[in-house]
Write a protein that holds these residues in place. Structure first.
Motif, mmCIF file in Angstrom:
data_model
loop_
_atom_site.group_PDB
_atom_site.id
_atom_site.type_symbol
_atom_site.label_atom_id
_atom_site.label_comp_id
_atom_site.label_asym_id
_atom_site.label_seq_id
_atom_site.Cartn_x
_atom_site.Cartn_y
_atom_site.Cartn_z
ATOM 1 N N ALA A 22 -7.172 0.141 8.692
ATOM 2 C CA ALA A 22 -5.362 0.186 8.805
ATOM 3 C C ALA A 22 -4.504 0.136 8.704
ATOM 4 O O ALA A 22 -3.277 0.677 8.761
ATOM 5 C CB ALA A 22 -5.583 -1.590 9.522
ATOM 6 N N ALA A 23 -4.426 -0.567 7.703
ATOM 7 C CA ALA A 23 -3.332 -0.313 6.493
ATOM 8 C C ALA A 23 -3.080 1.820 5.939
ATOM 9 O O ALA A 23 -1.763 2.264 6.141
ATOM 10 C CB ALA A 23 -2.722 -1.167 5.176
ATOM 11 N N LEU A 24 -3.966 2.104 5.315
ATOM 12 C CA LEU A 24 -4.020 3.792 5.462
ATOM 13 C C LEU A 24 -3.183 4.379 6.793
ATOM 14 O O LEU A 24 -3.296 5.493 6.799
ATOM 15 C CB LEU A 24 -4.731 4.229 4.700
ATOM 16 C CG LEU A 24 -5.187 2.881 3.470
ATOM 17 C CD1 LEU A 24 -6.723 3.949 3.166
ATOM 18 C CD2 LEU A 24 -4.453 3.420 2.505
ATOM 19 N N ALA A 25 -3.242 4.448 7.911
ATOM 20 C CA ALA A 25 -3.148 4.846 8.603
ATOM 21 C C ALA A 25 -1.602 4.800 8.876
ATOM 22 O O ALA A 25 -1.939 6.173 9.961
ATOM 23 C CB ALA A 25 -3.608 3.952 10.852
ATOM 24 N N PHE A 26 -1.025 4.264 8.292
ATOM 25 C CA PHE A 26 0.458 4.601 8.588
ATOM 26 C C PHE A 26 0.586 5.606 7.825
ATOM 27 O O PHE A 26 1.873 6.632 7.440
ATOM 28 C CB PHE A 26 1.033 3.888 8.283
ATOM 29 C CG PHE A 26 1.490 2.415 9.208
ATOM 30 C CD1 PHE A 26 2.338 2.523 10.210
ATOM 31 C CD2 PHE A 26 0.108 1.179 9.019
ATOM 32 C CE1 PHE A 26 2.240 1.709 11.356
ATOM 33 C CE2 PHE A 26 0.153 0.667 10.375
ATOM 34 C CZ PHE A 26 0.959 0.369 11.353
ATOM 35 N N PRO A 79 2.925 11.941 26.555
ATOM 36 C CA PRO A 79 4.320 11.208 25.643
ATOM 37 C C PRO A 79 4.709 10.425 23.957
ATOM 38 O O PRO A 79 4.446 9.567 24.898
ATOM 39 C CB PRO A 79 5.511 12.332 26.559
ATOM 40 C CG PRO A 79 5.550 11.554 27.856
ATOM 41 C CD PRO A 79 3.903 11.557 27.981
ATOM 42 N N GLY A 80 5.104 10.500 23.258
ATOM 43 C CA GLY A 80 5.452 9.369 23.094
ATOM 44 C C GLY A 80 4.805 8.198 22.625
ATOM 45 O O GLY A 80 4.725 7.473 21.964
ATOM 46 N N LEU A 81 2.748 8.207 22.406
ATOM 47 C CA LEU A 81 2.039 7.752 22.166
ATOM 48 C C LEU A 81 1.998 7.640 20.238
ATOM 49 O O LEU A 81 2.141 8.517 19.947
ATOM 50 C CB LEU A 81 0.809 8.688 22.495
ATOM 51 C CG LEU A 81 -0.737 8.164 22.371
ATOM 52 C CD1 LEU A 81 -0.797 6.556 23.718
ATOM 53 C CD2 LEU A 81 -1.236 8.533 22.924
ATOM 54 N N PRO A 82 1.878 6.274 20.282
ATOM 55 C CA PRO A 82 2.113 6.078 19.086
ATOM 56 C C PRO A 82 1.038 5.826 18.244
ATOM 57 O O PRO A 82 -0.136 5.887 17.686
ATOM 58 C CB PRO A 82 1.842 4.311 18.535
ATOM 59 C CG PRO A 82 1.802 4.166 20.150
ATOM 60 C CD PRO A 82 1.804 5.157 21.659
ATOM 61 N N GLN A 83 0.408 7.195 17.482
ATOM 62 C CA GLN A 83 -0.887 8.058 17.088
ATOM 63 C C GLN A 83 -0.503 8.234 15.611
ATOM 64 O O GLN A 83 0.792 8.203 14.709
ATOM 65 C CB GLN A 83 -1.552 9.398 17.616
ATOM 66 C CG GLN A 83 -0.402 10.737 16.727
ATOM 67 C CD GLN A 83 -0.538 11.380 17.858
ATOM 68 O OE1 GLN A 83 -0.579 12.059 18.871
ATOM 69 N NE2 GLN A 83 -1.035 12.479 17.451
ATOM 70 N N ALA A 84 -1.782 7.480 14.979
ATOM 71 C CA ALA A 84 -1.130 7.738 13.467
ATOM 72 C C ALA A 84 -2.038 8.920 12.941
ATOM 73 O O ALA A 84 -2.228 9.934 12.075
ATOM 74 C CB ALA A 84 -1.827 6.632 12.591
ATOM 75 N N ARG A 85 -3.353 9.168 13.532
ATOM 76 C CA ARG A 85 -4.392 9.745 12.991
ATOM 77 C C ARG A 85 -5.539 10.674 14.269
ATOM 78 O O ARG A 85 -6.290 10.056 14.978
ATOM 79 C CB ARG A 85 -5.340 9.889 11.493
ATOM 80 C CG ARG A 85 -6.307 10.835 11.485
ATOM 81 C CD ARG A 85 -6.953 10.533 10.100
ATOM 82 N NE ARG A 85 -7.638 11.399 9.276
ATOM 83 C CZ ARG A 85 -7.419 12.705 8.792
ATOM 84 N NH1 ARG A 85 -5.836 12.288 8.451
ATOM 85 N NH2 ARG A 85 -8.784 12.945 8.233
ATOM 86 N N VAL A 116 0.437 -0.879 0.070
ATOM 87 C CA VAL A 116 0.001 0.161 -0.030
ATOM 88 C C VAL A 116 0.733 1.073 0.275
ATOM 89 O O VAL A 116 2.190 1.104 0.742
ATOM 90 C CB VAL A 116 -0.789 -0.006 1.270
ATOM 91 C CG1 VAL A 116 -1.736 0.966 1.211
ATOM 92 C CG2 VAL A 116 -1.993 -1.504 1.141
ATOM 93 N N GLY A 117 0.150 2.443 -0.399
ATOM 94 C CA GLY A 117 1.554 3.682 -1.333
ATOM 95 C C GLY A 117 0.365 4.618 -1.531
ATOM 96 O O GLY A 117 -0.681 4.015 -3.154
ATOM 97 N N ALA A 118 0.975 6.115 -1.085
ATOM 98 C CA ALA A 118 -0.007 6.985 -2.088
ATOM 99 C C ALA A 118 1.074 7.098 -3.435
ATOM 100 O O ALA A 118 1.828 6.162 -3.602
ATOM 101 C CB ALA A 118 0.356 7.727 -1.689
#
Length: 304
Positions: free
Chosen positions: A293-297, A246-252, A44-46
């Motif tokens: 789930a994939a696009l969250a990255f 701090p450091g929370l692994p957030q995507a969106r 997956v990728g743009a």
């Protein structure tokens, strides 16, 4: 398990430190790409993320500036024809090189290069996809050309399929038929499949591994089950002036009043505990579909 290290096992495809530039543009930046043998791997990728470049390196159509690429243990560059013989390839953009030939002639021409070519299977695929053997290749529409590419890629039953946007240009009926044919192919023929697609939901029932390319870097790579277990949507109530740990692994992130909604990457129990300890009231944790789930990255943070 790290997002960049899939399950152990002998890989069908392995790249290490793969770099590729076109002038000032970086197409690949240190890609370590691992596809377990027998997997259906969705990449997956743009646009411009490096998906097609990765495929071209594996096909020895492009040489990397640094790094290595192997197909079933054979160097894709030095192994050349030996590596390519193991691959059925559908490129993202391709016009037939023999425009004066009919589809039938092109298929017979391709058959001469593959000792494992299955003529009866090629005929079956062509009929199922509505391919017209008498049509000249130079007159085919984008969708018709795609059908021809799919037959040429699958008819010699290669151990590896590299499919770059395989349903692009196909109408909905042929698109569904193509996916059904691919499922049948996997049931009948031991095959590793790497699919690059913008239509991730189409691969929902087939995919078992997922990789995400972002600006030439592989930012995630893991089994599908792990992806959907570790990437989830969290809905939480928060007090005024609340600050995230701090450091929370957030995507969106999005926010409406005192309610916060995040897509986070990590162990759900650990993340819930961290949010709770920081004063948030976690109200819901939702499992995402494969595409979300994939696009969250790839998503940028939304600060509303």
């Amino acid at each position: 398990m790290s997002p960049l290290h899939p399950e152990p096992g002998a890989p069908a495809v392995a790249t290490r430190g793969l770099h590729k530039r076109y002038g000032r543009e970086t197409a690949l930046a240190g890609v370590d790409f691992l596809v377990p043998e027998g997997a259906v791997y969705v990449l997956v990728g743009a646009n411009g993320a490096g998906k097609s470049t990765t495929f071209k390196v594996l096909m020895n159509l492009e040489r990397p500036d640094a790094g290595t690429a192997e197909v079933f243990g054979v160097d894709a560059g030095r192994g050349g024809p030996r590596a390519r013989a193991q691959i059925g390839y559908v490129p993202e953009h391709h016009g037939p090189g023999y425009r004066w030939m009919t589809c039938g002639q092109l298929l017979r021409h391709a058959a001469a290069y593959y000792p494992s070519w299955d003529a009866a299977y090629a005929e079956h695929l062509g009929r199922a996809l509505g391919l017209k053997p008498h049509r000249r290749a130079g007159t085919l529409s984008k969708g018709e050309n795609r059908r021809l590419q799919l037959v040429m890629a699958m008819a010699h039953r290669p151990p590896l399929l590299l499919l770059d946007e395989p349903t692009d240009g196909l109408d909905p009926v042929i698109r569904r038929r193509t996916l059904a044919l691919l499922a049948d192919h996997l049931a009948d023929t031991p095959t590793t499949v790497v699919v690059s697609t913008h239509h991730v939901t189409e691969m929902e029932t087939l995919a078992d591994h997922v990789g995400v390319l972002r600006e030439g870097r592989l930012v995630a790579q893991m089994p599908r089950d792990e992806l959907q277990r570790t990437v989830r949507r969290y809905r939480a109530g928060v007090p005024d002036g609340w600050t995230a740990p701090p450091g929370l692994p957030q995507a969106r992130r999005s926010r409406a009043g005192r309610e916060l909604q995040w897509t986070l990457v990590g162990e759900p129990a650990e993340l819930t505990a961290r949010l709770t300890a920081a004063g948030a009231e976690v109200r819901e944790v939702t499992t995402l579909g494969l595409e979300d789930a994939a696009l969250a990255f790839l998503a940028e943070e939304d600060t509303v």
